[in-house]
Enzyme design. Structure first.
Site, short mmCIF file in Angstrom:
data_model
loop_
_atom_site.label_atom_id
_atom_site.label_comp_id
_atom_site.label_asym_id
_atom_site.label_seq_id
_atom_site.Cartn_x
_atom_site.Cartn_y
_atom_site.Cartn_z
N HIS A 6 -3.43 6.01 3.82
CA HIS A 6 -4.06 4.76 3.65
C HIS A 6 -3.64 3.53 4.11
CE1 HIS A 6 -5.86 2.16 0.53
NE2 HIS A 6 -6.88 2.74 0.24
N ASP A 14 0.80 -1.42 -0.03
CA ASP A 14 -0.10 0.04 -0.12
C ASP A 14 0.77 1.24 -0.06
OD1 ASP A 14 -2.27 2.12 1.17
OD2 ASP A 14 -3.22 0.20 0.51
N SER A 36 -11.21 -0.79 0.54
CA SER A 36 -9.78 -0.65 0.85
C SER A 36 -9.94 -1.08 2.28
CB SER A 36 -9.54 0.66 0.92
OG SER A 36 -8.99 1.06 -0.20
#
Lengths: 86, 449
Positions: free
Chosen positions: B194, B154, B380
């Site tokens: 994220h 990620d 996600s």
């Protein structure tokens, strides 16, 4: 730039790939290098300039796309169709 | 198919339906309708007749000012029933001619509440997610991710943030972590973003898993990342997997990213295309890593029909490339009420029809990686929640005991079905149910003993 695949013996180096593909160092992304895709079958990938990929067409697989990827979310919070913030 | 049938019975019957103290049944109103199975549990409902407000109005037009009359000689009554699918069109036409009191046959479609969308506040808390996953019980039984390697592919992890919000130590293996050429920084010390959310969510079910920080979305190429960064990351992860003792191989790879637009790819049908082409090098390396024993988990994407991310560029079949690979677990999102979130991409997938495989939880209050009070959202979040559950299962069941393909089948079989039909393209096989997987594996072990 695009991705090419090439079959080489185990332990091959980027120099081996360049020799097989008849490409110069400036044609390829040397930081990416020679990346094993499936060591069992001797399949490797290199990242090359699109123009150079045409010259290697007879000895390489591809060219394959190298598109941008993005997280399934972002930091934009406010409407129902905004990307989820994650 | 379920239908609503509008009838004009005698005025005294209509009056009985309207009268609050009287209970009229579907049989009282409709008698026997040939080919219709009446739903006796559905109390008949009176429907008013629209009457033109003006004495000179058109009695057949609704495009004028109308008043609604519940007078027994005007009103109609609705009953509910079922007509066999293969007879629907003929019976819908013939019923009004066979029975003069039948005024019409109408569809009675399934209706849903408005789904959770991108801008909505959190639905539930991460501790609700832990409870729904059976995480406390799994931890007590030793299924906590100990000894399992969990790669977060990620944008980098901020371990201090995860630790502070999770309230426990976070294990990051800096030696086996990896970053693309040109990406600086130290594993576990990237800015909170994220990837930090993904790490937090993965640890809900597997708090003692060892994280690898693989920040492919911090590409130096001035975009979020390039697929070639992921190709190189997967080549590294293969060396990680092969360095593990064969008898205890456990590598779970969590991927909450994908390709948003076909304009950034060669077109489908081109031999170098990614979205629809199993022969693309990244799709090949995914297959090769699965074959070697890695559990690969991908988010399905945020292009669900009800509220798609505005970046979604595929006009249909938005689960593309490796996110739809037959050898990965493709994960859609449900909220803690087990309802599919409106942005969760629906199948069929481009590389494999039966996508998403399953759903996992998202849109809950968790890491606050996007700011205080913001939920962990998107598929996600669902993806690492599922990846963490897989890591918890792997604690005592390495890939040599049950292959990634076998584990995917078990996850399918044990998922909590959210439709009446088994697999569907909204929920896949259903919502992930890790305790049911462990129960099934326990039965298998007992039989083998």
């Amino acid at each position: 730039m695009v991705l090419l695949t090439v079959r080489l013996p185990p332990g091959a180096t980027l120099a081996d790939a360049l020799a097989r593909l008849e490409l110069a160092e400036e044609d390829v992304d040397t930081a990416f290098g020679l990346v094993p895709i499936d060591p069992g079958t001797g399949l490797y990938a290199v990242r090359v300039a699109e123009e150079a990929s045409h010259r290697a067409a007879n000895t390489a697989g591809g060219p394959f796309s190298d598109p941008p990827i993005a997280p399934h979310g972002s930091q934009d919070p406010h409407d129902r169709h905004a990307p989820p913030s994650g | 198919m379920r239908v609503l049938i509008q009838l004009r019975p005698a005025p005294d019957v209509v009056a009985a339906v309207i009268e609050p103290g009287v209970r009229a049944t579907a049989a009282d109103v409709a008698g026997r309708l040939p080919g219709v199975v009446l739903d006796q549990a559905f109390a008949p409902v009176a429907v008013p007749r629209p009457v033109p407000a003006s004495a000179y109005g058109d009695p057949l037009s609704l495009n004028q000012r109308v008043e609604f009359s519940y007078a027994p000689q005007d009103a109609a009554v609705l009953v509910r029933g079922e007509i066999a699918d293969d007879e629907l069109s003929t019976r819908s036409v013939l019923l009004p001619s066979a029975r003069r009191d039948v005024a019409g046959v109408f569809a009675d479609p399934v209706i849903h509440s408005t789904p959770t969308c991108g801008g909505d506040g959190p639905v539930g808390h991460w501790q609700d997610v832990a409870r729904l996953l059976g995480a406390p019980e799994m931890t007590v039984e030793g299924h906590d991710g100990s000894g399992v390697t969990l790669a977060i592919v990620d944008s980098g992890i901020n371990a201090a943030h995860v630790q502070a919000h999770l309230g426990r130590e976070v294990i990051i293996d800096t030696e086996r972590s990896w970053s693309p050429p040109g990406v600086g920084g130290t594993p576990g010390e990237y800015p909170v973003a994220h990837g930090t959310m993904c790490a937090f969510d993965a640890l809900i079910a597997a708090p003692r898993a060892t994280l690898l920080d693989i920040p492919v979305l911090l590409s130096p190429h001035n975009v979020a990342g390039l697929l070639s960064d992921a190709v190189a990351a997967y080549a590294h992860l293969r060396t990680v997997l092969e360095a593990m003792p064969a008898g205890s191989r456990s590598l779970v790879i969590s991927n909450s990213w994908g390709l948003f637009s076909p304009g950034q790819d060669f077109p489908p049908g081109h031999p170098g295309n990614y979205s629809d082409n199993l022969a693309h090098p990244f799709n090949l390396i995914v297959a090769s890593l699965d074959q070697a024993g890695a559990d690969i988990v991908f988010s399905a994407g945020n292009c669900g029909r009800e509220c798609p991310d505005r970046r979604c560029g595929f006009p249909d079949r938005p689960i593309t490339g490796a996110n739809s690979h037959p050898r990965v677990l493709s994960v859609g999102g449900v909220d803690t009420g087990l309802e599919r979130v409106g942005y969760s991409s629906q199948g069929p997938g481009r590389l494999s029809d039966r996508k998403p495989d399953i759903c996992a939880y998202t849109h809950f209050a968790g890491s606050e990686a996007n700011g205080p009070g913001t939920p962990d959202t998107g598929t996600s979040a669902a993806c690492p929640v599922a990846a963490g559950a897989v890591a918890a299962i792997r604690t005592r069941h390495p890939a040599t005991e049950i292959s990634p393909a076998q584990l995917r089948t078990l996850l399918h079989r044990t998922a909590e079905d959210r439709s009446t039909l088994g697999f569907d393209h909204d929920y896949g096989y259903g919502v992930i149910n890790p305790p049911a997987v462990l129960e099934s594996l326990g039965r298998h072990t007992r039989h083998a003993a």
